[in-house]
Write an enzyme that holds these catalytic residues in place. Structure first.
Site, PDB file in Angstrom:
ATOM      1  N   HIS A 155       0.830  -1.215   0.000  1.00 59.21           N
ATOM      2  CA  HIS A 155       0.000   0.000   0.000  1.00 59.21           C
ATOM      3  C   HIS A 155       0.858   1.256   0.000  1.00 59.21           C
ATOM      4  O   HIS A 155       2.050   1.207   0.274  1.00 59.21           O
ATOM      5  CB  HIS A 155      -0.965   0.012   1.190  1.00 59.21           C
ATOM      6  CG  HIS A 155      -0.307   0.053   2.535  1.00 59.21           C
ATOM      7  ND1 HIS A 155      -0.080  -1.073   3.301  1.00 59.21           N
ATOM      8  CD2 HIS A 155       0.194   1.084   3.263  1.00 59.21           C
ATOM      9  CE1 HIS A 155       0.515  -0.721   4.434  1.00 59.21           C
ATOM     10  NE2 HIS A 155       0.702   0.576   4.448  1.00 59.21           N
ATOM     11  N   HIS A 185       4.076   7.366   3.409  1.00 53.79           N
ATOM     12  CA  HIS A 185       5.004   6.233   3.342  1.00 53.79           C
ATOM     13  C   HIS A 185       4.557   5.269   2.256  1.00 53.79           C
ATOM     14  O   HIS A 185       3.427   5.357   1.768  1.00 53.79           O
ATOM     15  CB  HIS A 185       5.094   5.504   4.691  1.00 53.79           C
ATOM     16  CG  HIS A 185       3.828   4.827   5.134  1.00 53.79           C
ATOM     17  ND1 HIS A 185       2.866   5.446   5.889  1.00 53.79           N
ATOM     18  CD2 HIS A 185       3.361   3.580   4.922  1.00 53.79           C
ATOM     19  CE1 HIS A 185       1.873   4.607   6.130  1.00 53.79           C
ATOM     20  NE2 HIS A 185       2.138   3.458   5.549  1.00 53.79           N
ATOM     21  N   GLU A 195       7.773   1.430   4.912  1.00 56.02           N
ATOM     22  CA  GLU A 195       7.214   0.436   5.835  1.00 56.02           C
ATOM     23  C   GLU A 195       7.456  -0.937   5.234  1.00 56.02           C
ATOM     24  O   GLU A 195       7.234  -1.146   4.046  1.00 56.02           O
ATOM     25  CB  GLU A 195       5.701   0.680   6.002  1.00 56.02           C
ATOM     26  CG  GLU A 195       5.012  -0.321   6.920  1.00 56.02           C
ATOM     27  CD  GLU A 195       3.500  -0.069   7.048  1.00 56.02           C
ATOM     28  OE1 GLU A 195       2.954   0.750   6.295  1.00 56.02           O
ATOM     29  OE2 GLU A 195       2.889  -0.724   7.904  1.00 56.02           O
TER      30      GLU A 195
HETATM   31 CO    CO Z   1       1.175   1.653   6.162  1.00 59.23          CO
END
Ligand code: CO
Length: 139
Positions: free
Chosen positions: A8, A81, A130
């Site tokens: 994502h 992110h 991440e």
């Molecule tokens: Co995230």
């Protein structure tokens, strides 16, 4: 470590409701999840599905939220992110550190219910990365 799937893109927003309306009405998103609180990360989260990935809308949950400062600098919200899947978060953390990249904190449960870490943008070309253990991964 081998780079996994882009899971994502994290987008900080002062209002999940307004962002959801924008993705739905302007961009035509049809699959939008229900917002939920993620106290461990200090954020409220909502996923917007695209055919090949997801947008993770994050809104501050509480005054100690780690995205409060980001939203002070970016009051209308912004890209925060990107998240890649890895098979084993502990191995990924050890490898990041062995290669000299700063991992922010210990692995903790992320928005998909699996362990995640964040790698400092100073070591990743200015992008907060991440890493997330792939859901359903046994090890
Ligand atoms: Co995230």
């Amino acid at each position: 470590m081998k780079l996994g799937r882009l899971n994502h893109v994290g987008v900080a927003t002062p209002s999940i409701e307004k962002s959801v309306a924008m993705y739905r009405d302007l961009l035509g998103a049809e699959a939008i999840g229900a917002p939920f609180d993620l106290p461990a990360q200090g954020v409220r989260v909502c996923f917007v599905d695209a055919p090949n990935s997801q947008i993770e809308l994050i809104e501050p949950l509480g005054e100690a939220s780690p995205i409060v400062k980001f939203l002070e600098k970016n009051p209308t919200g912004g890209q925060h992110h990107i998240c890649f899947e890895v098979p084993d978060i502990h191995k990924a953390k050890a490898e990041m550190e062995a290669k000299g990249a700063k991992v922010l904190g210990e692995p903790r449960i992320g928005a998909h219910g699996t362990l995640v870490i964040f790698v400092h943008p100073r070591d990743t070309g200015g992008v907060l990365i991440e890493l997330m253990e792939t859901p359903g991964q046994a090890h």
